[in-house]
Design a protein around this motif. Structure first.
Motif, PDB file in Angstrom:
ATOM      1  N   ASP A  81       0.827  -1.206   0.000  1.00  0.00           N
ATOM      2  CA  ASP A  81       0.000   0.000   0.000  1.00  0.00           C
ATOM      3  C   ASP A  81       0.863   1.257   0.000  1.00  0.00           C
ATOM      4  N   ALA A  82       1.959   1.216   0.750  1.00  0.00           N
ATOM      5  CA  ALA A  82       2.852   2.374   0.811  1.00  0.00           C
ATOM      6  C   ALA A  82       3.516   2.626  -0.542  1.00  0.00           C
ATOM      7  N   PHE A  83       3.968   1.553  -1.189  1.00  0.00           N
ATOM      8  CA  PHE A  83       4.571   1.698  -2.516  1.00  0.00           C
ATOM      9  C   PHE A  83       3.554   2.267  -3.521  1.00  0.00           C
ATOM     10  N   ASP A  84       2.327   1.767  -3.463  1.00  0.00           N
ATOM     11  CA  ASP A  84       1.284   2.265  -4.359  1.00  0.00           C
ATOM     12  C   ASP A  84       1.031   3.747  -4.125  1.00  0.00           C
ATOM     13  N   MET A  85       0.974   4.144  -2.851  1.00  0.00           N
ATOM     14  CA  MET A  85       0.732   5.544  -2.513  1.00  0.00           C
ATOM     15  C   MET A  85       1.846   6.433  -3.067  1.00  0.00           C
ATOM     16  N   ILE A  86       3.086   6.043  -2.815  1.00  0.00           N
ATOM     17  CA  ILE A  86       4.230   6.846  -3.272  1.00  0.00           C
ATOM     18  C   ILE A  86       4.262   6.915  -4.794  1.00  0.00           C
ATOM     19  N   TRP A  87       4.073   5.770  -5.447  1.00  0.00           N
ATOM     20  CA  TRP A  87       4.178   5.721  -6.897  1.00  0.00           C
ATOM     21  C   TRP A  87       3.100   6.565  -7.578  1.00  0.00           C
ATOM     22  N   LEU A  88       1.856   6.464  -7.125  1.00  0.00           N
ATOM     23  CA  LEU A  88       0.777   7.192  -7.784  1.00  0.00           C
ATOM     24  C   LEU A  88       0.864   8.699  -7.543  1.00  0.00           C
ATOM     25  N   ILE A  89       1.280   9.112  -6.350  1.00  0.00           N
ATOM     26  CA  ILE A  89       1.438  10.545  -6.104  1.00  0.00           C
ATOM     27  C   ILE A  89       2.609  11.097  -6.903  1.00  0.00           C
ATOM     28  N   LEU A  90       3.694  10.328  -7.009  1.00  0.00           N
ATOM     29  CA  LEU A  90       4.830  10.744  -7.832  1.00  0.00           C
ATOM     30  C   LEU A  90       4.416  10.828  -9.311  1.00  0.00           C
ATOM     31  N   ALA A  91       3.688   9.815  -9.775  1.00  0.00           N
ATOM     32  CA  ALA A  91       3.224   9.820 -11.165  1.00  0.00           C
ATOM     33  C   ALA A  91       2.290  11.000 -11.415  1.00  0.00           C
ATOM     34  N   ALA A  92       1.423  11.306 -10.449  1.00  0.00           N
ATOM     35  CA  ALA A  92       0.525  12.456 -10.583  1.00  0.00           C
ATOM     36  C   ALA A  92       1.321  13.747 -10.701  1.00  0.00           C
ATOM     37  N   ALA A  93       2.406  13.862  -9.933  1.00  0.00           N
ATOM     38  CA  ALA A  93       3.247  15.054 -10.008  1.00  0.00           C
ATOM     39  C   ALA A  93       3.897  15.176 -11.386  1.00  0.00           C
ATOM     40  N   LEU A  94       4.312  14.049 -11.967  1.00  0.00           N
ATOM     41  CA  LEU A  94       4.892  14.062 -13.310  1.00  0.00           C
ATOM     42  C   LEU A  94       3.859  14.520 -14.342  1.00  0.00           C
ATOM     43  N   VAL A  95       2.643  14.011 -14.228  1.00  0.00           N
ATOM     44  CA  VAL A  95       1.596  14.397 -15.171  1.00  0.00           C
ATOM     45  C   VAL A  95       1.228  15.870 -14.983  1.00  0.00           C
TER      46      VAL A  95
ATOM     47  N   TRP B 299      -7.920  10.192  -6.533  1.00  0.00           N
ATOM     48  CA  TRP B 299      -8.403  11.468  -7.062  1.00  0.00           C
ATOM     49  C   TRP B 299      -7.237  12.304  -7.571  1.00  0.00           C
ATOM     50  N   MET B 300      -6.158  12.338  -6.814  1.00  0.00           N
ATOM     51  CA  MET B 300      -5.004  13.131  -7.219  1.00  0.00           C
ATOM     52  C   MET B 300      -4.437  12.641  -8.545  1.00  0.00           C
ATOM     53  N   PHE B 301      -4.402  11.332  -8.735  1.00  0.00           N
ATOM     54  CA  PHE B 301      -3.881  10.795  -9.986  1.00  0.00           C
ATOM     55  C   PHE B 301      -4.814  11.103 -11.151  1.00  0.00           C
ATOM     56  N   GLN B 302      -6.110  11.118 -10.897  1.00  0.00           N
ATOM     57  CA  GLN B 302      -7.074  11.323 -11.984  1.00  0.00           C
ATOM     58  C   GLN B 302      -7.295  12.786 -12.333  1.00  0.00           C
ATOM     59  N   VAL B 303      -7.160  13.698 -11.388  1.00  0.00           N
ATOM     60  CA  VAL B 303      -7.419  15.109 -11.691  1.00  0.00           C
ATOM     61  C   VAL B 303      -6.407  15.654 -12.684  1.00  0.00           C
TER      62      VAL B 303
ATOM     63  N   PHE C 170       8.956  13.762 -20.710  1.00  0.00           N
ATOM     64  CA  PHE C 170       9.321  13.389 -19.329  1.00  0.00           C
ATOM     65  C   PHE C 170       8.075  13.087 -18.502  1.00  0.00           C
ATOM     66  N   GLY C 171       7.080  13.971 -18.597  1.00  0.00           N
ATOM     67  CA  GLY C 171       5.859  13.768 -17.819  1.00  0.00           C
ATOM     68  C   GLY C 171       5.078  12.555 -18.245  1.00  0.00           C
ATOM     69  N   TRP C 172       5.265  12.133 -19.505  1.00  0.00           N
ATOM     70  CA  TRP C 172       4.518  10.983 -20.022  1.00  0.00           C
ATOM     71  C   TRP C 172       4.882   9.685 -19.300  1.00  0.00           C
ATOM     72  N   TYR C 173       6.028   9.632 -18.661  1.00  0.00           N
ATOM     73  CA  TYR C 173       6.357   8.430 -17.887  1.00  0.00           C
ATOM     74  C   TYR C 173       5.423   8.298 -16.682  1.00  0.00           C
ATOM     75  N   GLY C 174       4.976   9.439 -16.156  1.00  0.00           N
ATOM     76  CA  GLY C 174       3.937   9.386 -15.131  1.00  0.00           C
ATOM     77  C   GLY C 174       2.596   9.028 -15.730  1.00  0.00           C
ATOM     78  N   PHE C 175       2.338   9.553 -16.917  1.00  0.00           N
ATOM     79  CA  PHE C 175       1.073   9.327 -17.606  1.00  0.00           C
ATOM     80  C   PHE C 175       0.884   7.843 -17.913  1.00  0.00           C
ATOM     81  N   ASN C 176       1.880   7.235 -18.565  1.00  0.00           N
ATOM     82  CA  ASN C 176       1.742   5.837 -18.998  1.00  0.00           C
ATOM     83  C   ASN C 176       2.154   4.850 -17.919  1.00  0.00           C
ATOM     84  N   ALA C 177       3.383   4.968 -17.426  1.00  0.00           N
ATOM     85  CA  ALA C 177       3.846   4.020 -16.414  1.00  0.00           C
ATOM     86  C   ALA C 177       3.030   4.151 -15.129  1.00  0.00           C
TER      87      ALA C 177
END
Length: 451
Positions: A32-46, A131-135, A248-255
């Motif tokens: 759960d912690a890894f998922d939280m970190i990864w999705l918030i980081l990916a959201a920041a990239l997007v 929500w943060m990842f989707q907005v 660069f941001g697309w790595y958050g978008f796709n990955a």
């Protein structure tokens, strides 16, 4: 003695069982912690892609409109985030209603214990994460329109549009695919949003450009002959910076769309994303070189974006080799599409947004039906799957086009008839920086333009 031995064995088994449960709980906590970190980081990239879109659009348009473009890219996210919190999220990811057409709860991110249970979570942290990842995806769909309507749109009208696409147009079709709606039930597949995000933004951009009309001096008719005039952007280095930021941001978008920090397919998704973008840039460069006699920088930059849009839908289900082919074809398509929309249809799209995000979004979505090697999603035509998956993908493409284009056409027509969509001829000639914002982007520099 025998009884003591049995007791000892039972105690040992109980201890092992308790230890196993503790290990399982610990692993779940770390996951759960890894998922939280990864999705918030990916959201920041997007989110950083907003800067990329702003730089691309600013560079490919004229200096007298730069501040206006920056304001649009700032405010379509700012207004969009608020309306997506209030309405959009619920329409997209709320409990299904009307046979898979809309979601019906989660508005204002308000959840009861029952609705959280239906969502599959015990507290709000996972909902805030999602929500943060989707907005940031909703913001991407909204900001695509800015480029196609650049240099002649009222700022106030653009703000109204941004609220409607983030709060209504994008979430409803998004529910059909990512919210468990009717297209999802059919088996339609769009890994990270070639159709859900990019095509929705592009079809809205197409509607806006049609209702708005071309920039002054873009198309000049003399007798029966239409002359198409190029209106060059003022800063190609800025446009190039924007493309690299977007890549660069697309790595958050796709990955990031793996939705899990423990999903080992992250590396494969990043690989196919990279190869498709590189192939798209090469495909567009070679095509422009043959077509125009020179390797055109703006076409090559758009080729990289075309490859990224093209791989966004199939990135999780295709091979590196197929990704290169998808990217090359996207790069070729974007050059032909930009020329066709400009020279034949006479629709003024200053940055090529309709071609990059719409035409290549369609190509990327179709390529799932051609190149999918994932049996769970369905095998593509070239992997022995026949035409069934292509058929489903075509249904989704057509449905989303009809919804996004027609709803945006109605919206822009209402705005035009009520508050007005376009600035005055004087403001357009003077530049929207002065007319709409009372400022200059390059104060102290002498900038002369006769268009």
């Amino acid at each position: 003695m025998k009884r003591i031995f049995v007791i000892v064995v039972l105690l040992a088994l109980a201890a092992v069982s308790v230890a196993a449960d503790e290990v399982s709980d610990t692993l779940a906590l770390y996951s759960d912690a890894f998922d939280m970190i990864w999705l918030i980081l990916a959201a920041a990239l997007v989110f950083f892609m907003q800067a990329g879109f702003a730089m691309v659009e600013t560079g490919l348009t004229r200096a007298k409109n730069a501040s206006n473009i920056l304001m649009k890219n700032l405010m379509d996210f700012s207004a969009g985030a608020i309306i997506f919190w209030a309405i959009g999220w619920g329409l997209m990811y709320g409990a299904d209603a009307l046979s898979g057409l809309i979601g019906t709860d989660g508005f204002f991110l308000s959840y009861t214990a029952e609705t959280m249970e239906a969502y599959g979570v015990s507290d709000m942290s996972a909902i805030f994460r999602d929500w943060m990842f989707q907005v940031v995806f909703a913001a991407t769909a909204a900001t695509i329109v800015s480029g196609a309507m650049a240099e002649r749109t009222k700022f106030s009208a653009y703000l109204v549009y941004s609220v409607f696409i983030s709060g209504l147009i994008y979430p409803i079709s998004g529910h059909w695919i990512w919210g468990g709606g009717w297209l999802s039930e059919l088996g339609f597949h769009d890994f990270a949003g070639s159709t859900v995000v990019h095509s929705v933004g592009a079809w809205a951009a197409l509607a806006g450009a049609i209702v708005l009309g071309p920039r002054i001096g873009k198309y000049i008719k003399v007798g029966d002959k239409m002359t198409v005039r190029a209106i060059p952007g003022h800063n190609m280095p800025l446009a190039a910076l924007g493309v690299f930021i977007l890549w660069f941001g697309w790595y958050g978008f796709n990955a990031g769309s793996t939705l899990s920090g423990t999903d080992l397919s992250i590396a494969a998704v990043a690989t196919t994303t990279t190869l498709a973008a590189a192939a798209g840039a090469i495909g567009a460069m070679v095509t422009s070189w043959i077509w125009f006699g020179k390797a055109d920088p703006s076409m090559s930059l758009n080729g990289a974006l075309a490859g990224l849009v093209g791989i966004t839908a199939p990135t999780g289900v295709t091979s590196p080799g197929a990704a290169i082919l998808i990217g090359v074809i996207a790069g070729i398509l974007v050059v032909g599409s930009v020329e066709f929309i400009d020279k034949v249809l006479h629709i003024d799209d200053p940055v090529g947004a309709i071609s990059v995000h719409g035409v290549c979004g369609v190509w990327g979505t179709l390529s799932v039906g051609l190149f999918s090697s994932n049996a769970d999603v369905g095998l593509g035509l070239f992997y022995g799957g026949g035409f069934s998956l292509i058929g489903v993908q075509l249904i989704g493409i057509a449905a989303v086009f009809a919804w996004a284009f027609l709803s945006a056409l109605l919206l822009f027509s209402i705005i035009k008839a009520s508050m007005g969509l376009r600035v005055s001829e004087k403001e357009e000639m003077q530049g929207l920086d002065i007319g709409e914002h009372g400022t200059e982007s390059y104060s102290g520099f002498q900038i002369f333009q006769n268009m």
